[in-house]
Design a protein around this motif. Structure first.
Motif, PDB file in Angstrom:
ATOM      1  N   CYS A 250      40.728 -56.739 -13.481  1.00 48.20           N
ATOM      2  CA  CYS A 250      39.942 -55.762 -14.224  1.00 48.20           C
ATOM      3  C   CYS A 250      40.810 -54.536 -14.505  1.00 48.20           C
ATOM      4  O   CYS A 250      41.392 -53.969 -13.591  1.00 48.20           O
ATOM      5  CB  CYS A 250      38.696 -55.376 -13.431  1.00 48.20           C
TER       6      CYS A 250
ATOM      7  N   CYS B  55      39.172 -51.053 -12.647  1.00 48.88           N
ATOM      8  CA  CYS B  55      39.230 -50.773 -11.210  1.00 48.88           C
ATOM      9  C   CYS B  55      40.415 -51.450 -10.531  1.00 48.88           C
ATOM     10  O   CYS B  55      40.707 -51.186  -9.365  1.00 48.88           O
ATOM     11  CB  CYS B  55      37.932 -51.191 -10.523  1.00 48.88           C
TER      12      CYS B  55
ATOM     13  N   GLY C  79      34.350 -55.190  -8.302  1.00 47.75           N
ATOM     14  CA  GLY C  79      35.016 -53.915  -8.038  1.00 47.75           C
ATOM     15  C   GLY C  79      34.379 -52.731  -8.739  1.00 47.75           C
ATOM     16  O   GLY C  79      34.411 -51.622  -8.230  1.00 47.75           O
ATOM     17  N   CYS C  80      33.809 -52.959  -9.924  1.00 50.39           N
ATOM     18  CA  CYS C  80      33.201 -51.862 -10.664  1.00 50.39           C
ATOM     19  C   CYS C  80      32.258 -52.436 -11.720  1.00 50.39           C
ATOM     20  O   CYS C  80      32.193 -53.648 -11.881  1.00 50.39           O
ATOM     21  CB  CYS C  80      34.276 -50.988 -11.342  1.00 50.39           C
TER      22      CYS C  80
ATOM     23  N   GLN D 145      32.565 -52.496 -14.827  1.00 57.09           N
ATOM     24  CA  GLN D 145      33.236 -53.208 -15.917  1.00 57.09           C
ATOM     25  C   GLN D 145      33.690 -54.616 -15.518  1.00 57.09           C
ATOM     26  O   GLN D 145      33.986 -55.432 -16.382  1.00 57.09           O
ATOM     27  CB  GLN D 145      34.404 -52.378 -16.429  1.00 57.09           C
ATOM     28  N   CYS D 146      33.737 -54.868 -14.207  1.00 58.13           N
ATOM     29  CA  CYS D 146      34.072 -56.228 -13.744  1.00 58.13           C
ATOM     30  C   CYS D 146      33.062 -57.247 -14.287  1.00 58.13           C
ATOM     31  O   CYS D 146      33.403 -58.402 -14.513  1.00 58.13           O
ATOM     32  CB  CYS D 146      34.064 -56.301 -12.223  1.00 58.13           C
TER      33      CYS D 146
HETATM   34 ZN    ZN Z   1      36.400 -53.653 -12.244  1.00 54.85          ZN
END
Ligand code: ZN
Ligand code: ZN
Lengths: 174, 354
Positions: free
Chosen positions: A79, A82, A96-97, A99-100
């Protein structure tokens, strides 16, 4: 391709089972995949390692462990937002975030269908950050109506809708 | 102010009030939320974690939030002793994971302890509302209101399709985990519990034994919660759980009637022996205490034991936990010392009523 289980509905969930080093493919429809999930969920209890379970579902190199199950999809990278890579995620069972979810969509989507039985939120929408989503939904439905009017050659109504959509789009840009 | 949460044993959910409180001990609603553009706690750096704590602390200091949600107190977990954090776990205000590694973690508590917001546990925010008895709708309404207030100050990670985005895919969507803690001694005594509870997993509910090892429910206490968080609205999830809890209450009541009618002497014997043991024992471990307390509570509910407050089970659930016993003693205790301390505390509690 039809579902291996019921042989009636189209297969949408593809599972690679690796048991004692023997690889076998199972292709299931959503409904049968859900039934499988229910079988597994019977084993849930206080000490049940849900992370390991999810990691097993997500993991692309879970084949090393015997009796594990993994989704048969190509291994993506990491990603950008992150820095989490797919290995980390599949090991921890945690993304992780936010956007993952986008970055690893092709892995997460089938997992959600299996674990959650659905992949579409129908609940609460946050007031502030959800505002544009509400507008988007409205614009989408107006566009559909506009197309309808165009098809029926009702240009006057179509023009009115076009103005309405422009107005809403201006609101979104602000 | 902060010390009160640690030193004061009793908390709202132990009051034994609320609907169906002779079977439902407590109702809890938890909402998982994350801030936009910052990695989830498992990936976030220490500086990022501290930034989140700062942002949330600032958000709750907003006057509007205090007005609507009541007196909220911010606690930096790093500033608490490990034993004090363990006490908060015993009171069900924070999770064991949250207490373990306190660095970069925070907690918001309402004065009456019905609301706690965990900062940087598995998700950036976990909004929890804990009410006595069966009050799931009430708990959801309050949690949702606090969610709205926090959302008016903070940017939450939300996706049009997937809803609220969480660290673990099992929470994505509503981020809602609703649960009821139920005391089901008659279902256990009539050998119906495992069958009835196993059927719940087939309709998307998870059952756990409270404080139990594995699936063994200690003290006949069970926690029932929703398994699915995506594809159903919050109201549907809550309504489903209310239906399930109501059915379990009916089953438990019927089983209690059966017990009263058919096995009266055995039941009375079990209840009265439990009472005798609790009021006389000098050494008692946690498991035994829970079992006996469950029997006494059943005896109180059925009118076999009189003059003892039904709250005794709820209170002792927390008071006889290792962290609390050590807090009361003011020092670390060996397991044996804890068993002695526990027995003496229980005798003391019963002598208040007796
Ligand atoms: Zn991420
Ligand atoms: Zn099928």
């Amino acid at each position: 391709m039809y579902c291996d289980e019921c042989k009636k509905r189209p297969a949408t969930v593809h599972v690679t089972k690796i048991i004692n080093g023997q690889k076998s493919e199972v292709n299931l429809c959503e409904e049968c995949a859900r039934a499988h999930h229910k079988e597994w969920s019977m084993a849930y209890d206080d000490n049940f390692p849900i992370n390991k379970f999810l990691a097993g579902l997500l993991g692309f190199d879970a084949g090393k462990a015997t009796g594990s199950v993994s989704l048969n999809l190509h291994a993506p990278g990491k990603c950008e937002h992150c820095g989490a890579n797919y290995n980390q995620i599949s090991q921890s069972g945690r993304l992780g975030c936010h956007q993952c979810y986008d970055r690893f969509q092709d892995k997460v989507e089938p997992l959600l269908r299996r674990v959650q039985g659905s992949n579409r939120h129908t609940g609460k929408v946050p007031k502030r950050s959800g505002g544009s989503i509400r507008l988007q939904r409205e614009i989408q439905s107006l566009r559909a109506k506009l197309q309808q009017h165009v098809n029926n050659e009702e240009f006057e109504q179509a023009a009115r809708l076009r103005d309405q959509i422009r107005e809403l789009e201006k609101g979104m840009a602000e | 102010m902060r010390d009160r949460f640690v030193n004061q044993a009793l908390t709202k959910w132990m009051e034994g009030t609320g609907k169906e409180s002779e079977i439902v001990i407590s109702s809890r609603v938890r909402l998982a939320r994350n801030l936009c553009n910052i990695p989830f706690p498992n990936v976030a750096s220490k500086a990022q974690a501290q930034a989140i704590v700062g942002q949330v602390e600032a958000a709750i200091k907003d006057a509007e939030i205090e007005e609507t949600a009541g007196d909220l107190i911010f606690v930096n977990l790093e500033a608490l002793e490990p034993l004090d954090r363990a006490v908060l776990v015993d009171k069900h205000l924070i999770s064991p994971q949250h207490a373990e590694e306190a660095s970069g973690k925070g907690l918001i508590l309402r004065a009456d302890e019905a609301v706690s917001v965990l900062i940087n546990e598995e998700d950036h925010l976990r909004i929890q509302c804990l009410f006595p008895g069966l009050q799931l709708e009430e708990a959801w309404e309050l949690a949702s209101r606090i969610d709205d207030l926090l959302e008016s100050k903070l940017d939450f990670a939300f996706d049009e399709k997937l809803g609220y985005l969480t660290a673990c895919p099992t929470n994505v969507g509503t981020g809602l985990r609703a649960s009821v803690m139920m005391h089901l001694p008659a279902l256990v005594l009539t050998n119906q519990a495992s069958r009835v509870l196993a059927s719940l997993s087939q309709i998307g509910m998870t059952v756990r034994g409270l404080y139990g090892e594995g699936t063994d429910a200690t003290g006949n206490l069970f926690q029932i919660s929703n398994q699915v968080t995506l594809g159903r609205s919050e109201e549907e999830i809550i309504a489903n759980l209310v239906v399930v809890a109501t059915q379990l209450i009916d089953h438990e009541r019927m089983a209690r009637q059966v017990l009263l009618k058919e096995t009266n002497p055995q039941l009375e014997d079990r209840v009265c022996r439990a009472y005798g043991a609790l009021t006389s024992a000098r050494i008692i471990n946690s498991q035994e205490a829970m079992t006996l307390l469950s029997n006494v509570r059943l005896g109180i509910d059925l009118g076999i034991i009189q003059g003892v407050s039904p709250r005794v089970l709820n209170e002792m659930l927390v008071l006889t936990r290792p962290a609390f016993l050590q807090k009361l003693a003011g020092r670390e205790l060996s397991p044996f010392e804890r068993d002695v301390q526990r027995a003496s505390l229980i005798r003391e509690r019963f002598s208040l009523d007796g």
